[in-house]
Motif scaffolding. Structure first.
Motif, PDB file in Angstrom:
ATOM      1  N   THR A   1      23.043  33.914  33.412  1.00 31.05           N
ATOM      2  CA  THR A   1      23.648  32.767  32.985  1.00 31.05           C
ATOM      3  C   THR A   1      24.704  32.804  34.805  1.00 31.05           C
ATOM      4  OG1 THR A   1      24.250  32.615  30.620  1.00 31.05           O
ATOM      5  CG2 THR A   1      25.558  31.703  32.356  1.00 31.05           C
ATOM      6  N   LEU A   2      24.831  33.998  34.936  1.00 29.96           N
ATOM      7  CA  LEU A   2      25.558  34.094  36.439  1.00 29.96           C
ATOM      8  C   LEU A   2      25.008  33.634  37.648  1.00 29.96           C
ATOM      9  CD1 LEU A   2      28.152  37.519  35.705  1.00 29.96           C
ATOM     10  CD2 LEU A   2      28.540  35.091  35.636  1.00 29.96           C
ATOM     11  N   ALA A   3      23.515  34.645  37.333  1.00 31.98           N
ATOM     12  CA  ALA A   3      22.475  34.024  38.210  1.00 31.98           C
ATOM     13  C   ALA A   3      22.422  33.130  38.271  1.00 31.98           C
ATOM     14  CB  ALA A   3      21.456  34.600  38.122  1.00 31.98           C
ATOM     15  N   GLN A   4      21.855  31.698  37.450  1.00 36.77           N
ATOM     16  CA  GLN A   4      22.081  30.568  37.427  1.00 36.77           C
ATOM     17  C   GLN A   4      22.643  30.218  37.684  1.00 36.77           C
ATOM     18  OE1 GLN A   4      20.886  29.898  33.006  1.00 36.77           O
ATOM     19  NE2 GLN A   4      19.422  30.808  33.239  1.00 36.77           N
ATOM     20  N   LEU A   5      23.800  29.978  37.090  1.00 36.57           N
ATOM     21  CA  LEU A   5      24.960  29.248  38.431  1.00 36.57           C
ATOM     22  C   LEU A   5      24.929  29.577  39.599  1.00 36.57           C
ATOM     23  CD1 LEU A   5      27.823  30.212  35.157  1.00 36.57           C
ATOM     24  CD2 LEU A   5      27.306  27.907  35.933  1.00 36.57           C
ATOM     25  N   ARG A   6      24.966  31.001  39.435  1.00 38.83           N
ATOM     26  CA  ARG A   6      25.012  31.650  41.532  1.00 38.83           C
ATOM     27  C   ARG A   6      24.044  30.489  42.419  1.00 38.83           C
ATOM     28  NH1 ARG A   6      25.833  37.079  43.979  1.00 38.83           N
ATOM     29  NH2 ARG A   6      26.403  36.107  45.837  1.00 38.83           N
ATOM     30  N   ALA A   7      22.734  30.516  41.450  1.00 40.05           N
ATOM     31  CA  ALA A   7      21.664  29.232  42.074  1.00 40.05           C
ATOM     32  C   ALA A   7      21.689  27.922  42.360  1.00 40.05           C
ATOM     33  CB  ALA A   7      20.857  29.980  41.395  1.00 40.05           C
ATOM     34  N   ALA A   8      22.790  26.979  40.775  1.00 38.49           N
ATOM     35  CA  ALA A   8      22.958  26.171  41.786  1.00 38.49           C
ATOM     36  C   ALA A   8      24.323  25.627  42.295  1.00 38.49           C
ATOM     37  CB  ALA A   8      23.850  25.530  39.984  1.00 38.49           C
ATOM     38  N   VAL A   9      25.242  26.671  42.449  1.00 39.73           N
ATOM     39  CA  VAL A   9      26.354  26.644  43.330  1.00 39.73           C
ATOM     40  C   VAL A   9      25.326  27.008  44.579  1.00 39.73           C
ATOM     41  CG1 VAL A   9      28.388  27.708  44.887  1.00 39.73           C
ATOM     42  CG2 VAL A   9      27.844  27.092  42.366  1.00 39.73           C
ATOM     43  N   ASP A  10      24.680  27.756  45.084  1.00 35.77           N
ATOM     44  CA  ASP A  10      23.936  27.611  46.244  1.00 35.77           C
ATOM     45  C   ASP A  10      23.017  26.953  46.771  1.00 35.77           C
ATOM     46  OD1 ASP A  10      24.862  30.268  46.495  1.00 35.77           O
ATOM     47  OD2 ASP A  10      23.112  31.358  46.213  1.00 35.77           O
ATOM     48  N   ALA A  11      22.481  26.309  45.963  1.00 37.95           N
ATOM     49  CA  ALA A  11      21.850  24.726  46.439  1.00 37.95           C
ATOM     50  C   ALA A  11      22.309  23.884  47.102  1.00 37.95           C
ATOM     51  CB  ALA A  11      20.611  24.468  44.672  1.00 37.95           C
ATOM     52  N   GLU A  12      23.689  23.843  46.128  1.00 32.80           N
ATOM     53  CA  GLU A  12      24.483  22.650  47.122  1.00 32.80           C
ATOM     54  C   GLU A  12      24.914  22.500  48.496  1.00 32.80           C
ATOM     55  OE1 GLU A  12      26.624  19.675  45.804  1.00 32.80           O
ATOM     56  OE2 GLU A  12      25.224  19.964  43.747  1.00 32.80           O
ATOM     57  N   TRP A  13      24.831  23.827  49.267  1.00 33.12           N
ATOM     58  CA  TRP A  13      25.725  24.069  50.421  1.00 33.12           C
ATOM     59  C   TRP A  13      24.824  23.924  51.001  1.00 33.12           C
ATOM     60  CZ3 TRP A  13      28.477  29.320  50.546  1.00 33.12           C
ATOM     61  CH2 TRP A  13      29.670  29.164  49.538  1.00 33.12           C
TER      62      TRP A  13
END
Length: 191
Positions: A173-185
């Motif tokens: 879950t943390l990895a998926q959340l991180r990927a979602a945030v990183d995709a915004e950057w």
């Protein structure tokens, strides 16, 4: 019985009992049995009883998160602060093997007793995250939405990991959340 000389030394021990049993399940006898602290020591440090213990545990958690997560998110370079947050959250919750006491308290009748502390914890986390994401270039509205998704996702990941008795769910879950945030950057120019 365990010998403890400082009140601060008792709080992590008591926290684990609340984490495991919740507020209602953490009776005085269970707290003494699981911590090894005598009733006399507990009453000496917490004359207000179990409610005072729980308040001290919540304050201890708030302080830890303030120093390790909230303040860095609000004050440090966003990419570094977010990276540190992911690592600190995974470590604090033992890779999904440890539930969030504040979340546990928020889910039962204890919520009303400690509403101010519970609200402050979650609000501060989302505000600090939104601030970091805003500094990274996201609009205020998008930063706020992402912050809510992240904190909600972390809490949900903890619950699901506990329900399935599979801590790896939390790590994923943390990895998926991180990927979602990183995709915004990339859209914000922060890559």
């Amino acid at each position: 019985m365990r010998t403890v000389h400082e009140k601060a030394d008792t709080i992590p021990l008591i926290a684990e009992v609340f984490r495991e049993l919740g507020y209602e399940g953490a009776t005085f006898s269970r707290i003494t049995a699981r911590t090894g602290l005598s009733k006399g020591s507990l009453y000496h440090f917490f004359p207000g009883g179990k409610e005072e213990m729980a308040a001290a545990v919540l304050a201890h958690i708030q302080d830890w998160f303030e120093r390790r997560i909230f303040t860095p998110l609000a004050q440090e370079e966003p990419a570094l602060a977010l990276d540190a947050m992911w690592q600190a959250v995974e470590a604090y919750f033992h890779g999904g093997g440890r539930v969030c006491i504040v979340g546990v308290f928020a889910l039962d009748e204890t919520r009303d007793r400690f509403a101010t502390a519970i609200h402050a914890y979650f609000t501060r986390w989302m505000d600090a995250l939104a601030e970091a994401l805003g500094h990274a270039g996201l609009s205020e509205e998008r930063a706020r939405a992402q912050a809510e998704m992240i904190v909600g996702g972390i809490q949900g990941g903890l619950v699901l990991a506990r329900a399935l008795n599979e801590p790896a769910v939390f790590v994923r879950t943390l990895a998926q959340l991180r990927a979602a945030v990183d995709a915004e950057w990339p859209a914000s120019g922060m890559v």
